[in-house]
Every structure is written in structure tokens, then in C-alpha cells.
Motif scaffolding. Structure first.
Motif, short mmCIF file in Angstrom:
data_model
loop_
_atom_site.label_atom_id
_atom_site.label_comp_id
_atom_site.label_asym_id
_atom_site.label_seq_id
_atom_site.Cartn_x
_atom_site.Cartn_y
_atom_site.Cartn_z
N MET A 1 0.82 -1.21 0.00
CA MET A 1 0.00 0.00 0.00
C MET A 1 0.86 1.26 0.00
O MET A 1 0.53 2.23 -0.68
CB MET A 1 -0.95 -0.01 1.20
N MET B 1 -2.62 4.72 -4.17
CA MET B 1 -3.32 4.46 -2.92
C MET B 1 -3.56 5.77 -2.18
O MET B 1 -2.64 6.54 -1.94
CB MET B 1 -2.48 3.52 -2.05
N GLU C 1 -7.84 7.34 2.35
CA GLU C 1 -9.10 6.68 2.72
C GLU C 1 -9.02 5.18 2.43
O GLU C 1 -9.42 4.35 3.25
CB GLU C 1 -10.29 7.29 1.97
N ASP C 2 -8.50 4.84 1.25
CA ASP C 2 -8.35 3.42 0.90
C ASP C 2 -7.40 2.72 1.86
O ASP C 2 -7.64 1.58 2.26
CB ASP C 2 -7.82 3.28 -0.53
N ILE D 1 -9.20 2.05 5.20
CA ILE D 1 -10.18 0.96 5.08
C ILE D 1 -9.47 -0.38 5.09
O ILE D 1 -9.83 -1.30 5.84
CB ILE D 1 -11.04 1.13 3.81
N LYS D 2 -8.45 -0.51 4.25
CA LYS D 2 -7.73 -1.78 4.13
C LYS D 2 -6.98 -2.13 5.42
O LYS D 2 -7.01 -3.28 5.88
CB LYS D 2 -6.75 -1.69 2.95
#
Length: 128
Positions: free
Chosen positions: A30, A36, A39-40, A43-44
Motif C-alpha cells: 500500500m 493508494m 481513505e483506501d 479501510i484496508k
């Protein structure tokens, strides 16, 4: 066939370690991915941390795994528990965290090099 408590503990420890290493690989992926967003990432990372938290906490003997566990906890506190975490902060910490993950990987791989008993043998040899 019933399993002994020692076998069950070993199985659970292995599952916990696999989950820790899975998180570290995903974190590195990531941070390395330029597309990336913050926010992504949140979440991940929350999903990965939730899976880890579902496993019972284990006593880790390896220095690498202890450091990895502390690193993940610290990073989770810095990112997911911080309300001020946004895209700018994510971009600022990206390189530093990749460097930290590399250091952890070096700690893991440090044991795979020459054993101490072989180092002393080659240190005293002359090249000609």
C-alpha cells in the motif's frame, strides 16, 4: 484424534504469525502504490487489523515478530485512531514507513546469513 494443548498453541501461534506477516506485506504494498489514497489505506488497514484482533494474542519468541507486532500497533494508533489523518499526512509518512518496513525485513533476514561459527573461520583466512 484429540490434539494436545501444545499442538493447539503451536497452530494458533503459526496462524497469528502468518497474519502479522500478511499485514506487513500489505502495508508495504500500500505504501509503495502511488495510487493508494489515505481513505483506501485506512479501510484496508482496519480490515487487516480486525482480522489480527480476532486471533487470540500470542506470546512471540522471535525478536522480529515482537518488533513487527509493536510496529503494527504503533502505526495503527498513528493512522486509524488519529482524526487528523488525511492524504497529506499519508504522503508525508509513506517513505518513512517503507523504510521502517525494510528495517524489519532486514531484521527477519539477518538470521539467514552466515552463522557465527562460520564467520570466525573465514575472518582468519588470508587471500593469498
Amino acid at each position: 484424534m484429540a490434539y494436545t494443548q501444545k499442538q493447539v498453541d503451536k497452530f494458533n501461534r503459526q496462524k497469528y504469525i502468518v497474519e502479522l506477516e500478511k499485514i506487513s506485506k500489505n502495508l508495504f504494498r500500500m505504501f509503495r502504490n502511488e495510487n493508494m489514497g489515505a481513505e483506501d489505506f485506512l479501510i484496508k488497514f482496519k480490515q487487516l487489523k480486525k482480522k489480527l484482533d480476532e486471533k487470540s494474542d500470542m506470546q512471540l519468541d522471535s525478536e522480529y515478530h515482537q518488533h513487527l507486532k509493536t510496529y503494527i500497533e504503533k502505526l495503527y494508533q498513528q493512522t486509524c485512531c488519529d482524526n487528523g489523518f488525511d492524504a497529506k499526512v499519508f504522503d508525508d509518512i509513506r517513505e518513512a514507513e517503507m523504510s521502517n518496513l525494510n528495517r524489519l525485513q532486514k531484521l527477519k533476514n539477518g538470521a539467514s546469513y552466515k552463522k557465527e561459527k562460520h564467520k570466525s573461520k573465514h575472518k582468519n583466512e588470508d587471500w593469498g
